[in-house]
Motif scaffolding. Structure first.
Motif, PDB file in Angstrom:
ATOM      1  N   LYS A 167      -3.511  -6.166   5.974  1.00 22.17           N
ATOM      2  CA  LYS A 167      -4.418  -6.956   6.800  1.00 22.17           C
ATOM      3  C   LYS A 167      -3.985  -6.808   8.256  1.00 22.17           C
ATOM      4  N   LYS A 221      -0.012  -7.726   1.927  1.00 19.97           N
ATOM      5  CA  LYS A 221      -0.199  -8.767   0.922  1.00 19.97           C
ATOM      6  C   LYS A 221      -0.219  -8.161  -0.474  1.00 19.97           C
ATOM      7  N   THR A 280      -1.361  -8.196  -4.580  1.00 22.20           N
ATOM      8  CA  THR A 280      -2.683  -8.318  -5.191  1.00 22.20           C
ATOM      9  C   THR A 280      -3.072  -9.774  -5.436  1.00 22.20           C
ATOM     10  N   ASN A 281      -2.081 -10.675  -5.534  1.00 26.23           N
ATOM     11  CA  ASN A 281      -2.404 -12.092  -5.714  1.00 26.23           C
ATOM     12  C   ASN A 281      -2.485 -12.844  -4.380  1.00 26.23           C
ATOM     13  N   GLY A 282      -2.420 -12.107  -3.266  1.00 22.96           N
ATOM     14  CA  GLY A 282      -2.610 -12.712  -1.951  1.00 22.96           C
ATOM     15  C   GLY A 282      -1.354 -13.189  -1.259  1.00 22.96           C
ATOM     16  N   LYS A 283      -0.199 -13.044  -1.881  1.00 20.30           N
ATOM     17  CA  LYS A 283       1.057 -13.484  -1.275  1.00 20.30           C
ATOM     18  C   LYS A 283       1.476 -12.497  -0.175  1.00 20.30           C
ATOM     19  N   THR A 284       1.913 -13.013   0.967  1.00 19.43           N
ATOM     20  CA  THR A 284       2.393 -12.159   2.050  1.00 19.43           C
ATOM     21  C   THR A 284       3.779 -11.642   1.700  1.00 19.43           C
ATOM     22  N   SER A 329       2.884  -1.665  -2.462  1.00 19.88           N
ATOM     23  CA  SER A 329       1.728  -2.209  -1.752  1.00 19.88           C
ATOM     24  C   SER A 329       1.394  -1.367  -0.523  1.00 19.88           C
TER      25      SER A 329
END
Length: 104
Positions: free
Chosen positions: A3, A17, A19-23, A98
């Protein structure tokens, strides 16, 4: 997932991030979008050796973190804090994977 954000001062940064949105990782600020893009593109060329650019550290509270360096040894960002060395090593794998997915 990568992002990219434009800061209020006109500089750019990116967050990586899961896949579950955690940074997983936050970059330093770059003076231009071109500098940020150049840094990200350099990682495409280094995918087989990317783990060599992770510097493992411990903070004053005994927590673990990772800084990611570019080819010149300049820090381009860091992870969050981990409570164990094993967690940090797993974090490095997650960051590396990632990055690879985000750069495709």
């Amino acid at each position: 997932m990568i992002k990219i954000e434009e800061k209020k001062d006109g500089r750019f940064a990116f967050k990586l991030k899961s896949t579950n949105g955690k940074t997983l990782f936050k970059s330093v600020s770059f003076s231009s979008k071109e500098d940020l893009d150049k840094t990200l593109n350099n990682f495409k060329d280094l995918k087989d050796t990317r783990t060599n650019f992770f510097e493992r550290k411990t903070n004053t509270e005994g927590k673990f973190l990772v800084e990611l360096k570019n080819q010149n040894g300049k820090t381009i960002g860091s992870s969050g804090l981990y409570t164990s060395e094993a967690g940090m090593e797993n974090g490095i794998l997650n960051i590396s994977n990632s990055l690879e997915l985000g750069l495709q």
